[in-house]
Write a protein that holds these residues in place. Structure first.
Motif, mmCIF file in Angstrom:
data_model
loop_
_atom_site.group_PDB
_atom_site.id
_atom_site.type_symbol
_atom_site.label_atom_id
_atom_site.label_comp_id
_atom_site.label_asym_id
_atom_site.label_seq_id
_atom_site.Cartn_x
_atom_site.Cartn_y
_atom_site.Cartn_z
ATOM 1 N N LYS A 5 0.601 -1.720 -0.418
ATOM 2 C CA LYS A 5 -0.133 0.044 0.103
ATOM 3 C C LYS A 5 1.271 1.237 0.408
ATOM 4 N N ALA A 6 1.695 0.884 -0.310
ATOM 5 C CA ALA A 6 3.023 2.305 -0.287
ATOM 6 C C ALA A 6 2.408 2.986 -1.145
ATOM 7 N N VAL A 7 2.657 4.325 -1.236
ATOM 8 C CA VAL A 7 2.579 5.676 -2.233
ATOM 9 C C VAL A 7 3.152 5.597 -3.472
ATOM 10 N N ASN A 8 3.268 5.620 -4.628
ATOM 11 C CA ASN A 8 3.626 5.821 -5.016
ATOM 12 C C ASN A 8 4.020 7.066 -6.032
ATOM 13 N N ILE A 9 5.155 8.445 -5.534
ATOM 14 C CA ILE A 9 4.295 9.763 -5.929
ATOM 15 C C ILE A 9 3.824 9.968 -7.406
ATOM 16 N N ALA A 10 4.659 9.313 -8.313
ATOM 17 C CA ALA A 10 4.436 9.767 -10.265
ATOM 18 C C ALA A 10 3.516 9.231 -10.299
ATOM 19 N N HIS A 11 3.303 8.232 -9.987
ATOM 20 C CA HIS A 11 1.571 7.902 -10.210
ATOM 21 C C HIS A 11 0.709 7.371 -8.526
ATOM 22 N N PRO A 12 0.008 8.201 -7.555
ATOM 23 C CA PRO A 12 -0.388 7.829 -6.505
ATOM 24 C C PRO A 12 -1.316 6.496 -7.282
ATOM 25 N N ALA A 13 -2.402 6.607 -7.543
ATOM 26 C CA ALA A 13 -3.442 5.412 -7.873
ATOM 27 C C ALA A 13 -2.412 4.324 -7.713
ATOM 28 N N ALA A 14 -0.960 3.632 -7.863
ATOM 29 C CA ALA A 14 -0.294 2.789 -8.155
ATOM 30 C C ALA A 14 0.530 2.489 -7.333
ATOM 31 N N PRO A 15 -0.040 1.319 -6.738
ATOM 32 C CA PRO A 15 1.756 0.936 -5.727
ATOM 33 C C PRO A 15 3.229 1.433 -5.872
ATOM 34 N N SER A 16 3.667 0.956 -4.847
ATOM 35 C CA SER A 16 5.306 0.854 -5.039
ATOM 36 C C SER A 16 5.902 -0.088 -5.433
ATOM 37 N N SER A 17 6.972 -0.195 -6.631
ATOM 38 C CA SER A 17 7.336 -1.291 -6.202
ATOM 39 C C SER A 17 7.638 -2.391 -5.144
ATOM 40 N N LEU A 18 7.533 -2.927 -5.099
ATOM 41 C CA LEU A 18 8.037 -4.265 -4.417
ATOM 42 C C LEU A 18 9.018 -4.373 -4.487
ATOM 43 N N PRO A 19 10.364 -4.550 -3.705
ATOM 44 C CA PRO A 19 11.477 -5.579 -3.869
ATOM 45 C C PRO A 19 11.784 -7.196 -3.490
ATOM 46 N N ASN A 20 11.944 -7.657 -4.270
ATOM 47 C CA ASN A 20 12.029 -9.038 -4.635
ATOM 48 C C ASN A 20 13.114 -9.886 -4.763
ATOM 49 N N ILE A 21 14.050 -11.321 -4.749
ATOM 50 C CA ILE A 21 14.719 -12.190 -4.963
ATOM 51 C C ILE A 21 14.232 -13.081 -6.061
ATOM 52 N N SER A 22 14.799 -13.370 -6.574
ATOM 53 C CA SER A 22 14.755 -15.070 -7.358
ATOM 54 C C SER A 22 15.892 -15.528 -7.334
ATOM 55 N N ALA A 23 15.890 -17.019 -7.095
ATOM 56 C CA ALA A 23 17.154 -17.837 -6.903
ATOM 57 C C ALA A 23 16.705 -18.951 -8.516
ATOM 58 N N ILE A 24 18.166 -18.774 -9.343
ATOM 59 C CA ILE A 24 18.214 -20.027 -10.202
ATOM 60 C C ILE A 24 18.658 -21.476 -8.854
ATOM 61 N N ILE A 25 18.367 -22.064 -9.081
ATOM 62 C CA ILE A 25 19.045 -23.090 -8.456
ATOM 63 C C ILE A 25 19.115 -24.193 -9.594
ATOM 64 N N GLU A 54 8.324 -22.208 -12.269
ATOM 65 C CA GLU A 54 8.259 -21.157 -11.522
ATOM 66 C C GLU A 54 9.779 -21.169 -10.899
ATOM 67 N N ILE A 55 10.581 -20.293 -10.376
ATOM 68 C CA ILE A 55 11.444 -20.608 -10.156
ATOM 69 C C ILE A 55 11.951 -19.576 -8.540
ATOM 70 N N VAL A 56 12.062 -20.450 -7.389
ATOM 71 C CA VAL A 56 12.115 -19.456 -5.694
ATOM 72 C C VAL A 56 12.015 -18.105 -6.597
ATOM 73 N N ALA A 57 11.535 -17.555 -5.754
ATOM 74 C CA ALA A 57 11.749 -16.417 -5.362
ATOM 75 C C ALA A 57 10.483 -15.929 -4.394
ATOM 76 N N GLY A 58 10.827 -14.826 -3.459
ATOM 77 C CA GLY A 58 10.409 -14.102 -2.808
ATOM 78 C C GLY A 58 10.503 -13.006 -2.318
ATOM 79 N N GLY A 59 9.808 -12.018 -1.346
ATOM 80 C CA GLY A 59 9.948 -10.660 -0.909
ATOM 81 C C GLY A 59 11.454 -10.533 0.081
ATOM 82 N N ILE A 60 12.113 -9.251 -0.376
ATOM 83 C CA ILE A 60 13.055 -8.450 0.735
ATOM 84 C C ILE A 60 12.308 -8.159 1.919
ATOM 85 N N ASP A 61 12.369 -8.274 2.937
ATOM 86 C CA ASP A 61 11.903 -7.613 3.860
ATOM 87 C C ASP A 61 12.634 -6.333 4.562
ATOM 88 N N ALA A 62 12.108 -5.221 4.858
ATOM 89 C CA ALA A 62 12.443 -4.707 5.335
ATOM 90 C C ALA A 62 14.209 -4.729 5.552
#
Length: 181
Positions: A5-25, A54-62
């Motif tokens: 729900k973080a606010v995207n300043i350039a596009h207030p109606a859109a959420p900010s990007s969510l950081p993730n990792i992906s792992a090719i094992i 899919e390959i393994v992926a998930g969010g980066i915690d703060a």
């Protein structure tokens, strides 16, 4: 995890990007490279892509170090412990008297969801894991299996609809451009 729900300043109606990792094992078996894949399984929150490969992926915690995220996500989704991550190119952790810390790193590649799905930005790494069989986290993935490199590449080239769209660019880079490292 960071709020979608973080606010995207350039596009207030859109959420900010969510950081993730992906792992090719990767692993080698009988002289053949294999990649660990599974079927994405999140029917309640992501019905459109559930069932895609899919390959393994998930969010980066703060404030979580991306290398720690790779280890955590691989373990959470597969029960496997990471023994190496490539590329392993990073600076020292820089700190100041302001009680902060930062570092730079080089992933295999980065990818970004441009429309549809969720507004993810991800850093992809290649991993090697302990030599035991994976145990899938059934809340996220099903049919976890080792797939021959050439079979996965052929699926990527001939039938990309079977693969989770967000991970197609990472696989493209892996199959076609990783020799730059």
């Amino acid at each position: 995890k960071l709020s979608p729900k973080a606010v995207n300043i350039a596009h207030p109606a859109a959420p900010s990007s969510l950081p993730n990792i992906s792992a090719i094992i990767e692993r080698m078996r009988d002289g053949h490279k294999q990649i660990l894949v599974g079927e994405r399984w999140k029917p309640q929150r992501d019905a459109l892509y559930s069932g895609c490969l899919e390959i393994v992926a998930g969010g980066i915690d703060a404030y979580e170090n991306v290398y720690d995220t790779v280890r955590r996500e691989v373990f959470e989704e597969t029960g496997l412990k990471v023994i190496s991550i490539k590329p392993d190119i990073r600076t020292k952790i820089h700190t100041t008297s302001k009680d902060d810390a930062a570092f730079a790193f080089v992933p295999l590649c980065g990818q970004q969801q441009l429309r549809g799905g969720r507004p993810h930005v991800s850093y992809t790494f290649i991993c090697e894991v302990e030599d035991t069989e994976p145990i899938p986290n059934l809340d996220e993935v099903r049919n976890l299996r080792w797939m021959d490199y050439h079979e996965l590449k052929q699926m990527y080239e001939r039938d990309p609809e079977k693969i989770y769209t967000f991970q197609l660019p990472a696989l493209d880079f892996y199959f076609n451009y990783q020799e730059i490292y």
